[in-house]
Design a protein around this motif. Structure first.
Motif, short mmCIF file in Angstrom:
data_model
loop_
_atom_site.label_atom_id
_atom_site.label_comp_id
_atom_site.label_asym_id
_atom_site.label_seq_id
_atom_site.Cartn_x
_atom_site.Cartn_y
_atom_site.Cartn_z
N ALA A 288 -67.34 28.22 51.48
CA ALA A 288 -68.74 28.13 51.90
C ALA A 288 -68.85 27.55 53.31
O ALA A 288 -69.70 27.96 54.09
CB ALA A 288 -69.55 27.30 50.91
N VAL A 289 -68.00 26.59 53.64
CA VAL A 289 -68.00 26.02 55.00
C VAL A 289 -67.60 27.10 56.01
O VAL A 289 -68.22 27.23 57.06
CB VAL A 289 -67.06 24.80 55.09
CG1 VAL A 289 -66.79 24.41 56.52
CG2 VAL A 289 -67.65 23.62 54.32
N PHE B 211 -70.08 28.49 58.85
CA PHE B 211 -69.64 28.43 60.24
C PHE B 211 -69.78 29.78 60.91
O PHE B 211 -70.24 29.89 62.04
CB PHE B 211 -68.19 27.94 60.31
CG PHE B 211 -67.67 27.78 61.71
CD1 PHE B 211 -68.11 26.76 62.52
CD2 PHE B 211 -66.75 28.68 62.21
CE1 PHE B 211 -67.65 26.62 63.82
CE2 PHE B 211 -66.28 28.56 63.50
CZ PHE B 211 -66.72 27.52 64.32
N ILE B 212 -69.42 30.84 60.20
CA ILE B 212 -69.56 32.20 60.75
C ILE B 212 -71.02 32.55 60.92
O ILE B 212 -71.41 33.12 61.95
CB ILE B 212 -68.84 33.23 59.84
CG1 ILE B 212 -67.33 33.01 59.91
CG2 ILE B 212 -69.20 34.65 60.23
CD1 ILE B 212 -66.54 33.80 58.89
N VAL B 213 -71.86 32.18 59.96
CA VAL B 213 -73.30 32.43 60.07
C VAL B 213 -73.87 31.68 61.27
O VAL B 213 -74.68 32.23 62.03
CB VAL B 213 -74.03 32.02 58.77
CG1 VAL B 213 -75.53 31.98 58.97
CG2 VAL B 213 -73.68 32.96 57.64
N ALA C 238 -70.88 23.43 45.52
CA ALA C 238 -70.15 23.87 46.72
C ALA C 238 -71.11 24.17 47.86
O ALA C 238 -70.85 23.80 49.01
CB ALA C 238 -69.31 25.09 46.40
N GLY C 239 -72.22 24.81 47.58
CA GLY C 239 -73.20 25.11 48.62
C GLY C 239 -73.83 23.85 49.19
O GLY C 239 -74.05 23.73 50.39
N VAL D 34 -71.50 19.40 55.24
CA VAL D 34 -70.43 19.48 56.23
C VAL D 34 -70.89 20.22 57.48
O VAL D 34 -70.67 19.77 58.59
CB VAL D 34 -69.18 20.16 55.61
CG1 VAL D 34 -68.13 20.44 56.67
CG2 VAL D 34 -68.60 19.30 54.51
N VAL D 35 -71.54 21.36 57.29
CA VAL D 35 -72.05 22.15 58.42
C VAL D 35 -73.49 21.73 58.62
O VAL D 35 -74.38 22.18 57.92
CB VAL D 35 -71.94 23.67 58.14
CG1 VAL D 35 -72.47 24.46 59.32
CG2 VAL D 35 -70.52 24.05 57.83
#
Length: 84
Positions: free
Chosen positions: A71-72, A76-78, A16-17, A23-24
């Motif tokens: 995780a996305v 995104f928030i990070v 997942a990571g 993706v990001v």
């Protein structure tokens, strides 16, 4: 926690990571970082997806998809916080 469950948790977190890092764009944390991001993503998805009424399903593939979505969102928030 049994050893099999721990291995499955680490495997789901790593996949997942890694997928969320693809993706990001601009986020590559290595194996250990991807596992941490994936596990955090699983917690984020476990909180957010039921609130919006989304059910991915169960099993390994459902867990990977759910954790990747979380995780996305987390990355995104990070990224938003980091660019401020």
């Amino acid at each position: 926690m049994e050893i099999g469950s721990l291995i499955a948790l680490l495997l789901v977190g790593a996949i997942a990571g890694w997928l969320a890092g693809i993706v990001v764009k601009g986020f590559g944390f290595g194996l250990l970082g991807n596992i941490v991001v994936g596990i955090i993503g699983a917690f984020v998805a476990g909180y957010l997806l039921p609130i919006v009424g989304v059910s991915i399903g169960s099993g390994l593939v459902g867990s990977i998809i759910s954790a990747t979505i979380g995780a996305v969102v987390f990355l995104f928030i990070v990224k938003l916080v980091k660019n401020r």
